[in-house]
Design a protein around this motif. Structure first.
Motif, PDB file in Angstrom:
ATOM      1  N   ARG A  55      -6.205  25.620 -12.344  1.00  0.00           N
ATOM      2  CA  ARG A  55      -5.889  24.609 -11.267  1.00  0.00           C
ATOM      3  C   ARG A  55      -5.476  23.409 -11.802  1.00  0.00           C
ATOM      4  O   ARG A  55      -5.817  22.521 -12.626  1.00  0.00           O
ATOM      5  CB  ARG A  55      -7.290  24.123 -10.189  1.00  0.00           C
ATOM      6  N   ARG A  76       3.324  36.000 -10.109  1.00  0.00           N
ATOM      7  CA  ARG A  76       2.843  36.917 -10.769  1.00  0.00           C
ATOM      8  C   ARG A  76       3.259  38.204 -10.706  1.00  0.00           C
ATOM      9  O   ARG A  76       3.564  39.115 -11.644  1.00  0.00           O
ATOM     10  CB  ARG A  76       1.248  37.087 -10.390  1.00  0.00           C
TER      11      ARG A  76
ATOM     12  N   LEU B 108      -6.007  38.776 -13.189  1.00  0.00           N
ATOM     13  CA  LEU B 108      -5.283  37.721 -12.393  1.00  0.00           C
ATOM     14  C   LEU B 108      -4.095  37.452 -13.109  1.00  0.00           C
ATOM     15  O   LEU B 108      -3.281  36.763 -12.241  1.00  0.00           O
ATOM     16  CB  LEU B 108      -6.369  36.483 -12.340  1.00  0.00           C
ATOM     17  N   THR B 113      -4.986  38.462  -5.354  1.00  0.00           N
ATOM     18  CA  THR B 113      -5.770  37.197  -4.990  1.00  0.00           C
ATOM     19  C   THR B 113      -7.156  37.204  -5.553  1.00  0.00           C
ATOM     20  O   THR B 113      -7.532  38.547  -5.824  1.00  0.00           O
ATOM     21  CB  THR B 113      -5.819  36.580  -3.478  1.00  0.00           C
ATOM     22  N   ARG B 114      -7.715  36.277  -5.668  1.00  0.00           N
ATOM     23  CA  ARG B 114      -9.127  36.153  -6.098  1.00  0.00           C
ATOM     24  C   ARG B 114      -9.929  36.788  -4.961  1.00  0.00           C
ATOM     25  O   ARG B 114     -10.876  37.446  -5.243  1.00  0.00           O
ATOM     26  CB  ARG B 114      -9.613  34.705  -6.295  1.00  0.00           C
ATOM     27  N   ARG B 259     -12.329  28.328  -5.977  1.00  0.00           N
ATOM     28  CA  ARG B 259     -12.174  27.057  -6.758  1.00  0.00           C
ATOM     29  C   ARG B 259     -12.551  27.161  -8.386  1.00  0.00           C
ATOM     30  O   ARG B 259     -12.529  26.022  -9.075  1.00  0.00           O
ATOM     31  CB  ARG B 259     -13.173  26.178  -5.999  1.00  0.00           C
ATOM     32  N   GLU B 261     -12.720  27.702 -12.189  1.00  0.00           N
ATOM     33  CA  GLU B 261     -11.704  28.011 -13.402  1.00  0.00           C
ATOM     34  C   GLU B 261     -12.293  29.186 -14.062  1.00  0.00           C
ATOM     35  O   GLU B 261     -13.509  29.420 -14.288  1.00  0.00           O
ATOM     36  CB  GLU B 261     -11.993  26.629 -14.515  1.00  0.00           C
ATOM     37  N   VAL B 262     -11.275  29.925 -14.329  1.00  0.00           N
ATOM     38  CA  VAL B 262     -11.885  31.291 -15.123  1.00  0.00           C
ATOM     39  C   VAL B 262     -11.377  31.310 -16.377  1.00  0.00           C
ATOM     40  O   VAL B 262     -10.170  30.762 -16.980  1.00  0.00           O
ATOM     41  CB  VAL B 262     -11.351  32.443 -14.268  1.00  0.00           C
TER      42      VAL B 262
END
Lengths: 295, 262
Positions: A55, A76, B108, B113-114, B259, B261-262
């Protein structure tokens, strides 16, 4: 030429105040852009931000005209991504990974992907856990290129590859460039960046400190000049851009920044017996940005 | 579907191990069941217990159908906990372990999408739990038949359905925890806690003299095998409450993962 990758004040600031602190990028279609910096400078964060994997805390970016936040899926689709230190599924083969990636992209035709696998000599039918570091990297590269994307974001792509595989990979990148693909790759292997990049960006502590062609970066740095004289030597101290003059009995050594027109005019009047002008390597340029050497 | 199948395959080995353990437990407990078929000793023992303990021991079920009462006390009561622990651990590895291993960079980086990623994995987890309940109840029925007993097939299928609803809530809660956990170790502890703590709470409320209404704030309160076996009533109210709870928890998990962070 239109911009394939654009970023305006791209920011990803972590709790410790580090990260990417505001980067502007404008990378044209068909360009190979080398992104240089040591570990922790913000290369990976920049790439992950461009792909919408992290983000943003500020700024904006687009790939192929699509906003990386609002149109992340389109971004993507158009992009091939090679993560730094890619983590794959240990109990799956390379072929299974490839089938998964192509299937999720809705691609049935495997020919392009299998052609790349053949060129890179990817071991498709062994489980990831059975592969060496370099062979895993080849699988990851294949996954980034398999769907023939318009833009490639590659994080340390040659990491772990043997020299032959590195050569094959560089040839492949050049071919992709000729086919109009845009390639953004990070590295700290300077000869590699020097060999294949059209332009280079140097990142330091989350900020882009220089963007230019390899040649341009070299030009912007000091050249080392060494002159040998038997007779009268001219006075170089009055010449603009000259630094660190060392005068010996039969030689003069100094460094010079910018153009060399004035130098050549002076040398026409006082021709030396021998002259050596050394261009800085990209490594020296890079070290200058990191070591604080005066420019 | 591709992601769903992939997630199912990833769970297969641990699913098989867990089912094997539960089926062995079922076989052990059922093998002793014929001994209580004609025993009045249990009923006598039950009669001497306080009301709350009698209820805990299956109450009227133990009196009317001692074998089913015995199986409830020795096994069926604990099944949501056993399946819930599996669900809790699987749920924690669903996201947190993948994030620890940075595998989401590969997935990803694809046009997914997540939400899709999480729902496919959660779908696979729910499927594996449903299959686990089915395997458990089928094993119970088969072992009872093999022991010459007459299993209440419809009743036990209802019990499996009711237990599945409980573990559905457990797993969605654990997935939410997994989406927000710092690492896999934390997520696994949360997964275990989400399965075990409500079970202990439910047990405590059932034994205590407090109002039994307190049971219904957590999912185990909606699991009532004695009632299902005796009445064969479809648990509509439990279905409504637990499915709604699972939906809310799934929404929370998706939101947290988006939301994260990965």
């Amino acid at each position: 030429m239109t911009a394939a990758i654009q970023a305006e004040n791209l920011q990803k600031i972590y709790g410790n105040g580090r990260g990417v602190l505001g980067i502007d990028l404008d990378i044209r279609e068909g360009e190979i852009f080398g992104f240089l910096g040591p570990n922790g400078a913000g290369k990976t964060t920049t790439i992950r931000s461009l792909l919408g994997l992290t983000r943003l805390t500020g700024g904006r970016a687009s790939i192929a005209g699509k906003d990386v936040v609002r149109e992340s899926l389109d971004v993507r689709r158009a992009t091939g991504y090679l993560p730094g230190d890619p983590a794959l599924y240990d109990n799956m083969t390379g072929r299974k990974h490839l089938e998964l990636a192509l299937s999720l992209r809705g691609i049935r035709d495997r020919r392009h992907a299998l052609g790349i696998a053949e060129r890179l000599e990817v071991e498709l039918d062994r489980r990831i856990r059975q592969l060496s570091r370099g062979n895993r990297q080849k699988v990851a590269i294949l996954l980034a290129l398999a769907h023939d994307p318009a833009v490639l974001l590659l994080d340390e792509p040659t990491s772990g590859l043997d020299p032959l595989a590195q050569d094959a990979f560089r040839d492949l990148l050049q071919e992709e460039k000729r086919r109009g693909k845009t390639i953004f790759f990070s590295s700290h292997v300077l000869p590699e960046v020097e060999a294949i990049s059209d332009r280079v960006g140097i990142i330091r502590d989350g900020r882009l400190v220089a963007v230019d062609s390899v040649e341009g970066l070299r030009q912007s740095r000091l050249k080392e000049v060494h002159l040998r004289y038997r007779g009268e030597k001219p006075d170089f101290t009055s010449m603009t851009g000259v630094r660190g003059i060392e005068v010996q009995a039969d030689s003069v050594r100094f460094r010079i920044a910018g153009g060399t027109g004035a130098l050549w005019r002076l040398l026409a009047e006082y021709p030396p017996d021998d002259i050596t002008i050394t261009e800085p390597s990209l490594e020296e340029v890079f070290r200058a940005y990191y070591g604080g050497e005066p420019s | 579907m591709t992601l769903y199948r992939m997630a199912l395959r990833q769970q297969l080995v641990s699913w098989l191990i867990w089912v094997l353990v539960i089926v062995l437990g079922v076989a052990t407990v059922v093998s002793a069941a014929p001994a209580v078929a004609d025993s009045r000793a249990l009923v006598t023992l039950l009669g001497g217990l306080p009301a709350s303990m009698r209820a805990l021991m299956g109450g009227p079920l133990m009196v009317e159908r001692p074998v089913d009462g015995y199986l409830y006390v020795k096994l069926v009561m604990y099944l949501p906990l056993l399946v819930g622990i599996f669900a809790g651990f699987q749920a924690s590895s669903l996201l947190a372990r993948e994030m620890d291993h940075r595998r989401f960079d590969f997935l990803l980086g694809l046009p997914l999408t997540r939400r899709q990623l999480l729902l496919a994995r959660l779908g696979a987890l729910i499927t594996s739990q449903a299959a686990m309940w089915l395997a458990t109840v089928l094993a119970l029925i088969l072992f009872m038949r093999q022991q010459g007993l007459h299993p209440d097939v419809a009743g036990y299928l209802l019990v499996a359905y009711s237990g599945f609803l409980v573990t559905l809530v457990t797993s969605t809660g654990a997935v939410w925890a997994s989406a927000g956990a710092r690492d896999y170790g934390v997520a696994a502890r949360w997964g275990l806690g989400i399965a075990a703590v409500p079970f202990v709470y439910d047990l405590a409320v059932r034994i205590a003299t407090a109002s039994k209404a307190w049971r219904y704030i957590l999912p185990y309160g909606y699991y009532d095998p004695p009632h299902l076996l005796l009445t064969h009533e479809f648990p509509w109210a439990s279905t409504l409450v637990l499915v709604a709870a699972a939906a809310v928890l799934t929404y929370g998990a998706v939101h947290a993962f988006e939301r994260r962070e990965v």
